[in-house]
Design an enzyme around this catalytic site. Sequence first.
Site, PDB file in Angstrom:
ATOM      1  N   GLU A  65      -4.627   2.769   6.918  1.00  0.00           N
ATOM      2  CA  GLU A  65      -4.327   2.661   5.478  1.00  0.00           C
ATOM      3  C   GLU A  65      -4.883   3.896   4.777  1.00  0.00           C
ATOM      4  O   GLU A  65      -4.348   4.368   3.785  1.00  0.00           O
ATOM      5  CB  GLU A  65      -4.984   1.395   4.902  1.00  0.00           C
ATOM      6  CG  GLU A  65      -4.766   1.259   3.411  1.00  0.00           C
ATOM      7  CD  GLU A  65      -5.286  -0.069   2.851  1.00  0.00           C
ATOM      8  OE1 GLU A  65      -5.119  -1.108   3.512  1.00  0.00           O
ATOM      9  OE2 GLU A  65      -5.849  -0.050   1.744  1.00  0.00           O
ATOM     10  N   ARG A 108       0.823  -1.227   0.000  1.00  0.00           N
ATOM     11  CA  ARG A 108       0.000   0.000   0.000  1.00  0.00           C
ATOM     12  C   ARG A 108       0.853   1.272   0.000  1.00  0.00           C
ATOM     13  O   ARG A 108       0.512   2.270   0.632  1.00  0.00           O
ATOM     14  CB  ARG A 108      -0.981   0.019   1.173  1.00  0.00           C
ATOM     15  CG  ARG A 108      -1.944  -1.140   1.191  1.00  0.00           C
ATOM     16  CD  ARG A 108      -2.857  -1.180  -0.030  1.00  0.00           C
ATOM     17  NE  ARG A 108      -3.614  -2.416  -0.045  1.00  0.00           N
ATOM     18  CZ  ARG A 108      -3.245  -3.503  -0.737  1.00  0.00           C
ATOM     19  NH1 ARG A 108      -2.161  -3.499  -1.521  1.00  0.00           N
ATOM     20  NH2 ARG A 108      -3.962  -4.595  -0.712  1.00  0.00           N
ATOM     21  N   SER A 150     -10.685  -0.781   3.615  1.00  0.00           N
ATOM     22  CA  SER A 150     -10.011  -1.200   4.856  1.00  0.00           C
ATOM     23  C   SER A 150      -9.418   0.032   5.524  1.00  0.00           C
ATOM     24  O   SER A 150      -8.627   0.744   4.910  1.00  0.00           O
ATOM     25  CB  SER A 150      -8.881  -2.179   4.551  1.00  0.00           C
ATOM     26  OG  SER A 150      -9.405  -3.317   3.928  1.00  0.00           O
TER      27      SER A 150
HETATM   28  C1  LIG Z   1     -15.552  -0.349  -0.740  1.00  0.00           C
HETATM   29  C2  LIG Z   1     -14.067  -0.171  -0.928  1.00  0.00           C
HETATM   30  C3  LIG Z   1     -13.263  -1.258  -1.227  1.00  0.00           C
HETATM   31  C4  LIG Z   1     -11.898  -1.100  -1.387  1.00  0.00           C
HETATM   32  N1  LIG Z   1     -11.143  -2.194  -1.692  1.00  0.00           N
HETATM   33  C5  LIG Z   1      -9.824  -2.054  -1.863  1.00  0.00           C
HETATM   34  C6  LIG Z   1      -9.004  -3.193  -2.192  1.00  0.00           C
HETATM   35  O1  LIG Z   1      -9.478  -4.310  -2.359  1.00  0.00           O
HETATM   36  N2  LIG Z   1      -7.672  -2.987  -2.328  1.00  0.00           N
HETATM   37  C7  LIG Z   1      -7.092  -1.764  -2.169  1.00  0.00           C
HETATM   38  O2  LIG Z   1      -5.874  -1.646  -2.309  1.00  0.00           O
HETATM   39  N3  LIG Z   1      -7.834  -0.677  -1.867  1.00  0.00           N
HETATM   40  C8  LIG Z   1      -9.170  -0.789  -1.711  1.00  0.00           C
HETATM   41  N4  LIG Z   1      -9.928   0.317  -1.412  1.00  0.00           N
HETATM   42  C9  LIG Z   1      -9.263   1.617  -1.205  1.00  0.00           C
HETATM   43  C10 LIG Z   1      -9.140   2.498  -2.464  1.00  0.00           C
HETATM   44  O3  LIG Z   1     -10.154   2.189  -3.413  1.00  0.00           O
HETATM   45  C11 LIG Z   1      -7.763   2.336  -3.108  1.00  0.00           C
HETATM   46  O4  LIG Z   1      -6.731   2.719  -2.229  1.00  0.00           O
HETATM   47  C12 LIG Z   1      -7.647   3.160  -4.396  1.00  0.00           C
HETATM   48  O5  LIG Z   1      -6.463   2.824  -5.050  1.00  0.00           O
HETATM   49  C13 LIG Z   1      -7.664   4.666  -4.132  1.00  0.00           C
HETATM   50  O6  LIG Z   1      -7.815   5.315  -5.378  1.00  0.00           O
HETATM   51  P1  LIG Z   1      -8.525   6.733  -5.485  1.00  0.00           P
HETATM   52  O7  LIG Z   1      -8.444   7.186  -6.891  1.00  0.00           O
HETATM   53  O8  LIG Z   1      -9.867   6.702  -4.886  1.00  0.00           O
HETATM   54  O9  LIG Z   1      -7.526   7.594  -4.589  1.00  0.00           O
HETATM   55  P2  LIG Z   1      -7.889   8.770  -3.575  1.00  0.00           P
HETATM   56  O10 LIG Z   1      -8.634   8.195  -2.418  1.00  0.00           O
HETATM   57  O11 LIG Z   1      -8.489   9.898  -4.281  1.00  0.00           O
HETATM   58  O12 LIG Z   1      -6.423   9.163  -3.093  1.00  0.00           O
HETATM   59  C14 LIG Z   1      -5.628   8.244  -2.351  1.00  0.00           C
HETATM   60  C15 LIG Z   1      -4.220   8.837  -2.212  1.00  0.00           C
HETATM   61  O13 LIG Z   1      -3.613   8.848  -3.497  1.00  0.00           O
HETATM   62  C16 LIG Z   1      -3.260  10.191  -3.875  1.00  0.00           C
HETATM   63  N5  LIG Z   1      -3.532  10.294  -5.317  1.00  0.00           N
HETATM   64  C17 LIG Z   1      -4.660   9.962  -5.978  1.00  0.00           C
HETATM   65  N6  LIG Z   1      -4.482  10.117  -7.297  1.00  0.00           N
HETATM   66  C18 LIG Z   1      -3.219  10.567  -7.465  1.00  0.00           C
HETATM   67  C19 LIG Z   1      -2.419  10.904  -8.596  1.00  0.00           C
HETATM   68  N7  LIG Z   1      -2.888  10.830  -9.842  1.00  0.00           N
HETATM   69  N8  LIG Z   1      -1.144  11.339  -8.379  1.00  0.00           N
HETATM   70  C20 LIG Z   1      -0.645  11.444  -7.119  1.00  0.00           C
HETATM   71  N9  LIG Z   1      -1.347  11.140  -6.025  1.00  0.00           N
HETATM   72  C21 LIG Z   1      -2.618  10.696  -6.188  1.00  0.00           C
HETATM   73  C22 LIG Z   1      -4.121  11.104  -3.040  1.00  0.00           C
HETATM   74  O14 LIG Z   1      -3.496  12.344  -2.851  1.00  0.00           O
HETATM   75  C23 LIG Z   1      -4.223  10.293  -1.742  1.00  0.00           C
HETATM   76  O15 LIG Z   1      -3.065  10.477  -0.951  1.00  0.00           O
HETATM   77  C24 LIG Z   1     -11.303   0.189  -1.246  1.00  0.00           C
HETATM   78  C25 LIG Z   1     -12.107   1.291  -0.972  1.00  0.00           C
HETATM   79  C26 LIG Z   1     -13.486   1.120  -0.813  1.00  0.00           C
HETATM   80  C27 LIG Z   1     -14.340   2.320  -0.529  1.00  0.00           C
END
Ligand SMILES: Cc1cc2nc3c(=O)[nH]c(=O)nc-3n(C[C@H](O)[C@H](O)[C@H](O)COP(=O)(O)OP(=O)(O)OC[C@H]3O[C@@H](n4cnc5c(N)ncnc54)[C@H](O)[C@@H]3O)c2cc1C
Length: 302
Positions: free
Chosen positions: A294, A174, A224
């Site tokens: 996380e 992560r 998580s």
């Molecule tokens: C129901 C549910 C299930 C999930 N299941 C999983 C799973 O199975 N496995 C898992 O790993 N995660 C899971 N997640 C967590 C999440 O979906 C992941 O961590 C996902 O990769 C986050 O992507 P996001 O675009 O929503 O990032 P955001 O939440 O918007 O951002 C997360 C971080 O990344 C940074 N960021 C985002 N985009 C960029 C970019 N382009 N450049 C630089 N920094 C950036 C942000 O500043 C922040 O620090 C789950 C979440 C939910 C709600």
Amino acid sequence: MDLVSDLNNICGPSNVFVNEMMKDHTSFRIGGPASYYVTPGNEEELGELIRYCVRTGSEYYILGNGSNLLVSDKGYPGIVIRLFERFNDIRIDGSRIYAMAGALLSRTANMAAKNSLSGLEAAAGIPGTLGGAIVMNAGAYGFEMKDVTEYVRVMKHDGSTEDIPSHMMEFGYRTSRCIRDGLIVLGAGLVLASGDEETIRDRMRELKEQRSAKQPLEYPSAGSTFKRPEGYFAGKLIMDAGLKGYSVGDACISEKHCGFVINKGNASAEDVIKLIKHVQDTVLDRFGVRLEPEIKFLGDFT
Ligand SMILES: Cc1cc2nc3c(=O)[nH]c(=O)nc-3n(C[C@H](O)[C@H](O)[C@H](O)COP(=O)(O)OP(=O)(O)OC[C@H]3O[C@@H](n4cnc5c(N)ncnc54)[C@H](O)[C@@H]3O)c2cc1C
């Protein structure tokens, strides 16, 4: 010129918002207003925007789909730069895919399936963007983004861009080099294997069913809440500590999966923070294990 006019000039007035409520842009459905919220449409606009922020000392934060994020009830007094709606092209060339940072993982996985490309089946149910998934090295069911990533296209603080090969991304559990170096992910080149579309879709369906059976997808959450501590499962530690269903306000430890903090209606960020702290203290006290969040935090939590 004021800040809004400058942002309008860079990204176009229809892509600049003032006092945008972050609860409308996070999967937790929590978060106060971002003073400015901007959605650049391409690398040029983003580069100009980043250089502008650095030049004027304006604080910014990159947002993907907000699915791993808790935003303070007080909001964020800077510029939220969202790479999602307008930054989401996906190109396929043989077994290679280039996806822009704002492309949803589910869409990328579906495009792969449509082109009989295997490797993203387990990513299809992760509700983030490609950019967020690279930053977090998102993963599930034994898969991690690093497994299919050939290179990552990034932007640095000076607005310059670089394609970084996967082995130099320092992917870990992560985490990735993006977090330490503050790199903005613009997109990534993925390499997949040829497969059979029906088999790929069957696997996607199977994993989707497993997810809905085990995870509280019916409630807003950020997935998580805690990282998996070495040698343990966060959810099991929380359950064994007797915290299943434990609530602070509308923030609650899911009864379906204790690793998830869910929002049962009108949870505030403060409720979630208090709940996280209580869980950490209780688990540390009972089992001597420190749970690390996380999820990411944005804004002032004091
Ligand atoms: C129901 C549910 C299930 C999930 N299941 C999983 C799973 O199975 N496995 C898992 O790993 N995660 C899971 N997640 C967590 C999440 O979906 C992941 O961590 C996902 O990769 C986050 O992507 P996001 O675009 O929503 O990032 P955001 O939440 O918007 O951002 C997360 C971080 O990344 C940074 N960021 C985002 N985009 C960029 C970019 N382009 N450049 C630089 N920094 C950036 C942000 O500043 C922040 O620090 C789950 C979440 C939910 C709600």
